[in-house]
Design an enzyme around this catalytic site. Sequence first.
Site, mmCIF file in Angstrom:
data_model
loop_
_atom_site.group_PDB
_atom_site.id
_atom_site.type_symbol
_atom_site.label_atom_id
_atom_site.label_comp_id
_atom_site.label_asym_id
_atom_site.label_seq_id
_atom_site.Cartn_x
_atom_site.Cartn_y
_atom_site.Cartn_z
ATOM 1 C CG ASP A 92 -1.810 -1.241 1.255
ATOM 2 O OD1 ASP A 92 -2.335 -1.605 0.186
ATOM 3 O OD2 ASP A 92 -1.945 -1.846 2.331
ATOM 4 C CG HIS A 111 -3.575 -5.221 2.688
ATOM 5 N ND1 HIS A 111 -3.017 -4.318 1.800
ATOM 6 C CD2 HIS A 111 -3.722 -6.373 1.995
ATOM 7 C CE1 HIS A 111 -2.830 -4.914 0.638
ATOM 8 N NE2 HIS A 111 -3.256 -6.158 0.725
HETATM 9 N N1 LIG Z 1 -0.406 -8.426 1.861
HETATM 10 C C1 LIG Z 1 -0.451 -8.038 0.598
HETATM 11 O O1 LIG Z 1 -0.255 -6.851 0.293
HETATM 12 C C2 LIG Z 1 -0.699 -9.027 -0.495
HETATM 13 C C3 LIG Z 1 -0.403 -8.693 -1.830
HETATM 14 C C4 LIG Z 1 -0.609 -9.630 -2.825
HETATM 15 C C5 LIG Z 1 -1.121 -10.895 -2.496
HETATM 16 N N2 LIG Z 1 -1.399 -11.186 -1.203
HETATM 17 C C6 LIG Z 1 -1.894 -12.515 -0.814
HETATM 18 O O2 LIG Z 1 -0.824 -13.448 -0.829
HETATM 19 C C7 LIG Z 1 -1.346 -14.760 -0.999
HETATM 20 C C8 LIG Z 1 -0.552 -15.517 -2.054
HETATM 21 O O3 LIG Z 1 -0.723 -14.936 -3.313
HETATM 22 P P1 LIG Z 1 -0.020 -15.587 -4.618
HETATM 23 O O4 LIG Z 1 -0.369 -14.725 -5.760
HETATM 24 O O5 LIG Z 1 1.405 -15.870 -4.333
HETATM 25 O O6 LIG Z 1 -0.820 -16.973 -4.711
HETATM 26 P P2 LIG Z 1 -0.354 -18.316 -5.447
HETATM 27 O O7 LIG Z 1 -1.545 -19.194 -5.533
HETATM 28 O O8 LIG Z 1 0.373 -17.979 -6.695
HETATM 29 O O9 LIG Z 1 0.713 -18.937 -4.451
HETATM 30 C C9 LIG Z 1 0.353 -19.398 -3.198
HETATM 31 C C10 LIG Z 1 1.275 -20.529 -2.816
HETATM 32 O O10 LIG Z 1 0.902 -20.970 -1.517
HETATM 33 C C11 LIG Z 1 1.088 -22.364 -1.498
HETATM 34 N N3 LIG Z 1 0.361 -22.973 -0.396
HETATM 35 C C12 LIG Z 1 -0.949 -23.266 -0.291
HETATM 36 N N4 LIG Z 1 -1.186 -23.850 0.896
HETATM 37 C C13 LIG Z 1 -0.018 -23.905 1.553
HETATM 38 C C14 LIG Z 1 0.390 -24.401 2.809
HETATM 39 N N5 LIG Z 1 -0.457 -24.966 3.655
HETATM 40 N N6 LIG Z 1 1.702 -24.300 3.136
HETATM 41 C C15 LIG Z 1 2.584 -23.714 2.298
HETATM 42 N N7 LIG Z 1 2.265 -23.235 1.099
HETATM 43 C C16 LIG Z 1 0.979 -23.339 0.719
HETATM 44 C C17 LIG Z 1 0.605 -22.834 -2.869
HETATM 45 O O11 LIG Z 1 1.102 -24.142 -3.155
HETATM 46 C C18 LIG Z 1 1.178 -21.757 -3.752
HETATM 47 O O12 LIG Z 1 2.468 -22.093 -4.222
HETATM 48 C C19 LIG Z 1 -2.828 -14.574 -1.336
HETATM 49 O O13 LIG Z 1 -3.602 -14.786 -0.176
HETATM 50 C C20 LIG Z 1 -2.911 -13.128 -1.749
HETATM 51 O O14 LIG Z 1 -4.194 -12.584 -1.574
HETATM 52 C C21 LIG Z 1 -1.193 -10.277 -0.204
HETATM 53 O O1 LIG Z 2 -5.633 -7.320 -4.026
HETATM 54 C C1 LIG Z 2 -5.330 -8.453 -3.652
HETATM 55 O O2 LIG Z 2 -6.156 -9.356 -3.555
HETATM 56 C C2 LIG Z 2 -3.906 -8.777 -3.360
HETATM 57 C C3 LIG Z 2 -3.242 -7.779 -2.455
HETATM 58 O O3 LIG Z 2 -3.890 -7.644 -1.237
HETATM 59 C C4 LIG Z 2 -2.988 -6.458 -3.115
HETATM 60 O O4 LIG Z 2 -3.211 -5.422 -2.475
HETATM 61 O O5 LIG Z 2 -2.528 -6.436 -4.265
#
Ligand SMILES: NC(=O)c1ccc[n+]([C@@H]2O[C@H](COP(=O)([O-])OP(=O)(O)OC[C@H]3O[C@@H](n4cnc5c(N)ncnc54)[C@H](O)[C@@H]3O)[C@@H](O)[C@H]2O)c1
Ligand SMILES: O=C(O)C[C@H](O)C(=O)O
Length: 347
Positions: free
Chosen positions: A182, A209
């Site tokens: 953010d 967030h």
């Molecule tokens: N905080 C933020 O600003 C922010 C920003 C972007 C994404 N996110 C969040 O991050 C998360 C991941 O996003 P992504 O795009 O990498 O998803 P993705 O599906 O590409 O990757 C997620 C990974 O987690 C793994 N996984 C699932 N269960 C698991 C477990 N029990 N133990 C270990 N690994 C496990 C999967 O195998 C996969 O490789 C989502 O929840 C997304 O919303 C948060």
């Molecule tokens: O928007 C989402 O779902 C992923 C993450 O929280 C973001 O801000 O990009």
Amino acid sequence: MRTAMLKSIRSSLQKSSSTAAGCRSYSSESAPERKVAILGAAGGIGQPLSLLMKLNPLVSSLSLYDIAGTPGVAADVSHINTRSEVVGYMGDENLGKALEGADLVIIPAGVPRKPGMTRDDLFNINAGIVKGLCTAIAKYCPHALVNMISNPVNSTVPIASEVFKKAGTYDEKRLFGVTTLDVVRAKTFYAGKAKAPVAGVNVPVVGGHAGITILPLFSQATPQANNFSDEEIVALTKRTQDGGTEVVEAKAGKGSATLSMAYAGAIFADACLKGLNGVPDVVECSFVQSNVTELPFFASKVRLGKNGVEEVLGLGPLNDYEKQGLEALLPELKSSIEKGITFANKS
Ligand SMILES: NC(=O)c1ccc[n+]([C@@H]2O[C@H](COP(=O)([O-])OP(=O)(O)OC[C@H]3O[C@@H](n4cnc5c(N)ncnc54)[C@H](O)[C@@H]3O)[C@@H](O)[C@H]2O)c1
Ligand SMILES: O=C(O)C[C@H](O)C(=O)O
């Protein structure tokens, strides 16, 4: 050309690890040993984050864990000629080894959004994933700092806190919801609008967030651009709040922000490592246990130190628009926090 590029990336990371005011700077050899574990390392965020943490000279051991795909990611990243030793771990039976001795655990495990979904729509799947991983953290590395990326952060951080409380390992100084993306977005959008060099721009982002709980404080942005109209500030605020959705829609079903999130996650992890290493004046925004509002968790500027959170900083002066934004976000944030706490305690 490849060597020059690598040199430049490594040197900028090295510089960034010694930026705080006149502080000590480490060569990779003299920096303390630090083990960083990434849970969800084979995912969309996990892979580029693993790459960026491999480039960080403060890391001596990089532990990559996922339920699938980690051997390939670990083999690939391990060939990069930087300080850390890389080991990949796959499957629940190897989670303990992945975590043992970790100073910092970064959690991007879980499902991402698709168009039309809110972050809260991820709760049913991700809450259970986070709960399981935090149970293992409490057992295998109870003193590690935890950087929670998995959504909905407004609920997954409270879930983690309850799991740690039940295990008797909770230390509020060591649990962080990663809201750096953010801040990264607010800086980028503000600098673009102000036509200011983005490297010198800072914008605090507070609250939580998700949607309106993300509250950028443009009145405290530096350098201050005095020529923005109220409408422009409203538009900048809304774009920052909707930044995640902008990416989800552009990816059209193929997930959410991964590359910018890996960058943001690497920045925040680097700040945590600097804090652990005793670098002074390391301040980042993060969603932490807080007394800043009446809610038990809130994102604001946090000073990082040898034990994690050294000081949760206050909000500073808000203008009327920001005060309204703060009032408006509290009920939603409260209910997301309570949802996480209830989930963690019911099962
Ligand atoms: N905080 C933020 O600003 C922010 C920003 C972007 C994404 N996110 C969040 O991050 C998360 C991941 O996003 P992504 O795009 O990498 O998803 P993705 O599906 O590409 O990757 C997620 C990974 O987690 C793994 N996984 C699932 N269960 C698991 C477990 N029990 N133990 C270990 N690994 C496990 C999967 O195998 C996969 O490789 C989502 O929840 C997304 O919303 C948060
Ligand atoms: O928007 C989402 O779902 C992923 C993450 O929280 C973001 O801000 O990009």
